[in-house]
Design an enzyme around this catalytic site. Structure first.
Site, PDB file in Angstrom:
ATOM      1  CD  GLU A 258       0.540   5.850  12.232  1.00  0.00           C
ATOM      2  OE1 GLU A 258      -0.244   5.756  11.268  1.00  0.00           O
ATOM      3  OE2 GLU A 258       0.170   5.796  13.403  1.00  0.00           O
ATOM      4  NE  ARG A 298       0.119  -0.683  -4.687  1.00  0.00           N
ATOM      5  CZ  ARG A 298       0.240   0.341  -5.475  1.00  0.00           C
ATOM      6  NH1 ARG A 298       0.956   0.245  -6.563  1.00  0.00           N
ATOM      7  NH2 ARG A 298      -0.333   1.490  -5.194  1.00  0.00           N
ATOM      8  CB  CYS A 328      -9.272 -18.062 -14.909  1.00  0.00           C
ATOM      9  SG  CYS A 328      -8.284 -19.377 -15.580  1.00  0.00           S
ATOM     10  CE1 TYR A 357      -0.009  -1.207   2.471  1.00  0.00           C
ATOM     11  CE2 TYR A 357       1.220   0.382   1.164  1.00  0.00           C
ATOM     12  CZ  TYR A 357       0.615   0.021   2.339  1.00  0.00           C
ATOM     13  OH  TYR A 357       0.630   0.895   3.401  1.00  0.00           O
TER      14      TYR A 357
HETATM   15  N1  LLP Z   1      -1.010   4.665   8.972  1.00  0.00           N
HETATM   16  C1  LLP Z   1      -2.274   4.258   8.764  1.00  0.00           C
HETATM   17  C2  LLP Z   1      -3.277   4.460   9.815  1.00  0.00           C
HETATM   18  C3  LLP Z   1      -2.625   3.635   7.556  1.00  0.00           C
HETATM   19  O1  LLP Z   1      -3.892   3.244   7.354  1.00  0.00           O
HETATM   20  C4  LLP Z   1      -1.648   3.440   6.560  1.00  0.00           C
HETATM   21  C5  LLP Z   1      -1.990   2.781   5.294  1.00  0.00           C
HETATM   22  C6  LLP Z   1      -0.320   3.864   6.828  1.00  0.00           C
HETATM   23  C7  LLP Z   1      -0.052   4.481   8.037  1.00  0.00           C
HETATM   24  C8  LLP Z   1       0.789   3.677   5.859  1.00  0.00           C
HETATM   25  O2  LLP Z   1       0.557   4.284   4.632  1.00  0.00           O
HETATM   26  P1  LLP Z   1       1.769   4.346   3.572  1.00  0.00           P
HETATM   27  O3  LLP Z   1       2.882   5.159   4.182  1.00  0.00           O
HETATM   28  O4  LLP Z   1       2.207   2.941   3.291  1.00  0.00           O
HETATM   29  O5  LLP Z   1       1.182   4.983   2.374  1.00  0.00           O
HETATM   30  N2  LLP Z   1      -2.899  -1.082  -0.439  1.00  0.00           N
HETATM   31  C9  LLP Z   1      -2.708   0.294  -0.832  1.00  0.00           C
HETATM   32  C10 LLP Z   1      -2.285   1.148   0.331  1.00  0.00           C
HETATM   33  C11 LLP Z   1      -3.244   1.082   1.484  1.00  0.00           C
HETATM   34  C12 LLP Z   1      -2.725   1.833   2.693  1.00  0.00           C
HETATM   35  C13 LLP Z   1      -3.572   1.595   3.869  1.00  0.00           C
HETATM   36  N3  LLP Z   1      -3.153   2.337   5.015  1.00  0.00           N
HETATM   37  C14 LLP Z   1      -1.728   0.352  -1.992  1.00  0.00           C
HETATM   38  O6  LLP Z   1      -1.223  -0.684  -2.425  1.00  0.00           O
HETATM   39  O7  LLP Z   1      -1.472   1.427  -2.540  1.00  0.00           O
END
Ligand code: LLP
Length: 406
Positions: A258, A298, A328, A357
């Site tokens: 995923e 981020r 602010c 993100y």
């Molecule tokens: N699968 C599940 C169940 C997840 O919770 C997530 C991300 C992904 C897949 C995808 O993860 P990725 O491949 O994008 O790393 N806002 C944070 C990242 C939070 C990710 C939450 N879950 C950031 O900006 O680094």
């Protein structure tokens, strides 16, 4: 995409604007597909990373399903062309309403608590279901991004497998898949491989399964001194282990992954304009821009590093700057003490690797409009989402502008 194109886009569509390069998205998809040599590998795009429908459609067109975490994400995936059967809903702290809505769509539910599994069984006996396990291993680029281990709210501990199986049997459910997601933004091969061992142990106890889903988390090197994730080594090793397991246990399992960030992060650029330069008596130079943490959170939230390029002056003197937004809040920074080619008021900066993100986590805080979103697809460049206006935002409210006099 070259910097001249980005400058042209800033001129035409104004700033702040997110720009997404579809060619980069396709390149990342190809890299992942090539790395995972196991023939029954299937990718679900973690739509939370970036829900821009044009991007999602492109990713779905390339054979991806959708990893969704809200009923709205499920619906967005469907609207972008994904088959319901290729969508999995991984709901954390799922409500009955979420459960019913997603079940109505026909997407598979990935359940991460015994209490929800019990409720799912009561409502939908005999149905297919997937279980999210917590493998007690977590990894990620920040503590907020670690989703495995004792302190994580996600998943059912793998040591509670028997409790899971009891509920599955009680309601005659079909456990078609098991899942874990250890965290987000890891760059090493060891953590996902260690977690794989644990989920394979769980899988070996379950008599009939269709797939094992290893979640997302594939990191990208935000900092110039970081090495890229060796996605080929990772893909090969996971594929080999997985194939070995299937042969050994005489199972024919699908391997699911995923990815979110890996697909879209590097395709995104946040273009901002320098409005103010201020030097304090201690010699710190603050560069203020027409965007902020409301558009890209981020940096304050995860202490994240994003490369910043001065598109208007790429060969200037190298100077240390604090790049800050117009919100602010004292934490409203894009970078501190960052060496960048000399910056002047009016210059256009590109905040790099913001395709994941970025916009997805933007907000209406302090009522500054969310940025425009521009897509670059080869020679085609177009505005995908207009910059929001206050009128648009207020139109979402009941009786938004009724004045006190009337
Ligand atoms: N699968 C599940 C169940 C997840 O919770 C997530 C991300 C992904 C897949 C995808 O993860 P990725 O491949 O994008 O790393 N806002 C944070 C990242 C939070 C990710 C939450 N879950 C950031 O900006 O680094």
């Amino acid at each position: 995409m070259n910097n001249r194109t980005l400058l042209q886009i800033a001129k035409e569509h104004m700033t702040p604007a997110y720009v997404y390069d579809l060619e980069k998205v396709r390149e990342q998809i190809t890299k992942l597909k090539n790395a995972f040599t196991y023939s029954r590998t299937r990718f679900l795009y973690a739509i939370k990373a970036n829900f821009n429908p044009y991007l999602v459609k492109e990713i779905v067109k390339n054979g991806f399903g959708i990893d969704a975490v809200s009923p709205e994400e499920v619906e967005c995936g469907i609207l972008c062309g994904a088959e319901c059967s290729s969508i999995m809903f991984t709901g954390n702290n799922m409500s009955n309403e979420d459960m019913k809505e997603v079940h109505r769509y026909g997407a598979l539910l990935n359940i991460d608590s015994l209490s929800r599994l019990e409720k799912f069984g009561t409502f939908y006996p005999g149905s297919d279901v997937c279980i999210r396990f917590n493998p007690d291993i977590g990894a990620g680029n920040h503590k907020h991004n670690i989703t495995g281990g004792e302190e994580s709210k996600f998943g059912i501990s793998h040591s509670q497998l028997q409790d899971v199986l009891d509920i599955i049997n009680k309601y005659n459910l079909r456990l078609v898949g098991i899942h874990h997601h250890i965290g987000s933004g890891w760059l090493d091969v060891e953590s996902p491989l260690n977690a794989l061992e644990i989920i394979l142990e769980v899988a070996s106890i379950i008599p009939k399964l269709d797939f094992i889903d290893l979640g997302g988390g594939f990191g990208i090197p935000y900092k110039p001194d970081k090495e890229e994730l060796d996605v080929n080594a990772l893909g090969n090793q996971i594929s080999e282990k997985f194939l070995g397991f299937c042969k050994n246990k005489d199972k024919e399992l699908e391997l699911r992954l995923e990815p979110g960030r890996y697909i879209v992060a590097q395709a995104g650029h946040l273009l901002v304009k320098v409005t103010t330069i201020k030097e304090n008596p201690q010699g710190r130079i603050f560069v203020g821009v027409d965007s902020g943490m409301n558009h890209m959170i981020r940096v304050p939230l995860y202490d994240a590093y994003h490369r910043i390029i001065n598109l208007s002056n790429q060969n200037g003197e190298q100077i240390a700057y604090d790049i800050c937004g117009n919100v602010c809040e004292s934490s409203d920074f894009f970078a501190k003490s960052r060496i960048i080619s000399e910056i002047r008021e009016g210059d256009i900066l590109s905040i790099e690797d913001t395709g994941a993100y970025g916009f997805a986590m933007s907000s209406d805080y302090q009522l500054r409009s969310r940025p425009a979103e521009v897509i670059v697809d080869g020679n085609e460049i177009f505005l995908s989402r207009k910059r929001e206006t206050l009128k648009h935002l207020l139109s979402k409210y009941e009786r938004p502008t009724q004045s006190h006099q009337s």
